[in-house]
Design a protein around this motif. Structure first.
Motif, PDB file in Angstrom:
ATOM      1  N   SER A   1       0.402 -19.782  16.312  1.00  0.00           N
ATOM      2  CA  SER A   1       1.179 -19.182  17.396  1.00  0.00           C
ATOM      3  C   SER A   1       1.816 -20.285  18.228  1.00  0.00           C
ATOM      4  N   ASP A   2       3.128 -20.243  18.316  1.00  0.00           N
ATOM      5  CA  ASP A   2       3.854 -21.178  19.176  1.00  0.00           C
ATOM      6  C   ASP A   2       3.848 -20.599  20.583  1.00  0.00           C
TER       7      ASP A   2
ATOM      8  N   LEU B   1      -2.355 -21.911  29.085  1.00  0.00           N
ATOM      9  CA  LEU B   1      -3.320 -21.034  29.744  1.00  0.00           C
ATOM     10  C   LEU B   1      -3.278 -19.630  29.148  1.00  0.00           C
ATOM     11  N   LEU B   2      -2.085 -19.184  28.771  1.00  0.00           N
ATOM     12  CA  LEU B   2      -1.919 -17.861  28.176  1.00  0.00           C
ATOM     13  C   LEU B   2      -1.971 -17.984  26.660  1.00  0.00           C
TER      14      LEU B   2
ATOM     15  N   ILE C   1       0.728  -9.686  25.580  1.00  0.00           N
ATOM     16  CA  ILE C   1       1.214 -11.063  25.560  1.00  0.00           C
ATOM     17  C   ILE C   1       1.205 -11.584  24.121  1.00  0.00           C
ATOM     18  N   THR C   2       2.307 -12.212  23.735  1.00  0.00           N
ATOM     19  CA  THR C   2       2.393 -12.838  22.420  1.00  0.00           C
ATOM     20  C   THR C   2       3.040 -14.208  22.572  1.00  0.00           C
TER      21      THR C   2
ATOM     22  N   ILE D   1       5.532 -17.924  26.328  1.00  0.00           N
ATOM     23  CA  ILE D   1       4.924 -16.675  25.873  1.00  0.00           C
ATOM     24  C   ILE D   1       5.819 -15.511  26.288  1.00  0.00           C
ATOM     25  N   TYR D   2       5.709 -14.437  25.514  1.00  0.00           N
ATOM     26  CA  TYR D   2       6.438 -13.203  25.794  1.00  0.00           C
ATOM     27  C   TYR D   2       5.459 -12.149  26.303  1.00  0.00           C
ATOM     28  N   ALA D   3       5.848 -11.450  27.348  1.00  0.00           N
ATOM     29  CA  ALA D   3       5.069 -10.325  27.868  1.00  0.00           C
ATOM     30  C   ALA D   3       5.905  -9.066  27.660  1.00  0.00           C
TER      31      ALA D   3
END
Length: 370
Positions: free
Chosen positions: A200-201, A278-279, A53-54, A205-207
């Protein structure tokens, strides 16, 4: 003759006991295994893939000028906004350079003004034939040189102003600040190994996860093109590292254009809204992709057994088990298989304990499992 009598009696007793055991074994009748009748159904199966996750944008903040940190304007983990000042570097030397540049511009502007006056005067004198053409051209050249020096001075002023502005280190994006490895008084420069902070924006989020090249080709075959596949694929879920399902569904929005030579896999990206933060960037989880199947025969995995990389079930034909190979979809939910060939509607199969049976076992076919 009397000595042989006990031996005969013993043999008779053994024969009688053996006959009783055989009779009891035969009295057991058909094996009591549950069976089901194959029928078509609709089923949604899901497959999970390990993911990293980023944040949708992660930026390492580094200083553009060298100097001593005089102020840290944020706390670790703070939400920051684009343009917000994060750090301040001692501006003394850069303020001095800026003041010198301003003075040089003023001097150059004065030189241009003087050169302009000389040129205008020489033009009049040349028209009156008081001075030669050489002297007029010399005045023109001096005026051009003065303007060039002014442009250079202004460029130096812009550079000095930029360096002075860099003493206030600002965030280029909205996001959340990481831990800060530096403290006030540290000497920093653009070549530092660790960034001042990472922002970090994570509003989204990207998985990132991987699928085999064959899976990608299946998607292209099913939807006609990879672009169509991405637009028509169902929403995906994310299982977080604690085993819980993230409450907001996401979508697959990007596929790598290359295949990893060492693994033969292709990288995919799923995007998830993250309004409650949350992530977090750097986390892990699993992307869960659903697959919807309509009109297929569904069998429980307990009804199957594996032999030499093949999947089998036991059909019940004339009350006896018959091993039958089946083909299945690659996706499964850990409880059921979607059958693509090997079974027909109306076939009766053993629904549990297939791995314990043998070919030709007599089965009570009336014991149909609901």
């Amino acid at each position: 003759m009397n000595k042989a009598l006990p031996i005969i009696i013993t043999a008779a007793v053994v024969f009688t006991i053996s006959s009783c055991k055989d009779k009891k074994a035969n009295d057991k009748g058909p094996a009591n295994y549950p069976v089901i009748v194959a029928d078509t159904a609709n089923q949604t199966l899901s497959t999970s893939y390990a993911a990293t996750i980023t944040g949708c944008q992660t930026v390492e903040i580094r200083p553009q000028v060298e100097g001593v940190l005089t102020k840290i304007c944020i706390k670790e983990g703070d939400e920051v906004h684009k343009g917000q000042v994060l750090f301040e570097i001692d501006p003394a030397q850069y303020k001095a350079a800026y003041d010198i540049a301003v003075a040089n511009v003023n001097s150059a502007e004065a030189s241009v003004s003087t050169a302009q006056l000389v040129l205008d005067s020489n033009k009049e004198l040349y028209e009156e034939k008081v001075i030669s053409e050489f002297e007029l051209n010399t005045a023109k050249n001096e005026f051009a040189e003065a303007k060039a020096r002014l442009r250079l001075a202004k460029a130096e002023l812009d550079k000095a102003a930029t360096n002075l502005s860099y003493t206030k280190v600002k965030s280029p994006v909205n996001g959340v600040a990481s831990m800060i490895p530096y403290r006030v008084g540290a000497l920093v420069r653009s070549t530092i190994t660790e960034p001042l902070v990472t922002v970090s924006d994570d509003g989204e989020i990207y998985a990132y996860f991987s699928l085999s090249e064959n899976k990608m080709l299946e998607m292209v075959g099913q939807y006609g093109s990879l672009k169509n596949a991405l637009s028509k694929m169902p929403a995906v879920e994310l299982m977080m590292s604690n085993g819980e399902i993230y409450p907001v569904k996401g979508r697959i929005d990007a596929v790598s254009g290359t295949v990893n030579n060492s693994t033969g896999a292709i990288s995919y990206r799923a995007v998830f809204p993250n309004p409650d933060r949350l992530l977090r960037d750097g986390g892990t989880g699993s992307v869960i992709i659903p697959a919807e199947y309509s009109g297929y025969i569904i069998v429980p995995q307990d009804a199957t057994y594996e032999l030499q990389d093949k999947i089998f079930v036991y059909k019940v034909i004339d009350s006896k088990t018959v091993a039958t190979e089946i083909k299945i979809m690659p996706e499964n939910n850990g409880r059921e298989y979607v059958v693509t060939s090997g079974l027909s509607v109306g076939d009766t199969i053993v629904s549990e304990g297939a791995g314990l049976l043998k070919e030709g076992t007599v089965i009570n076919s009336k014991n149909v499992k609901k």
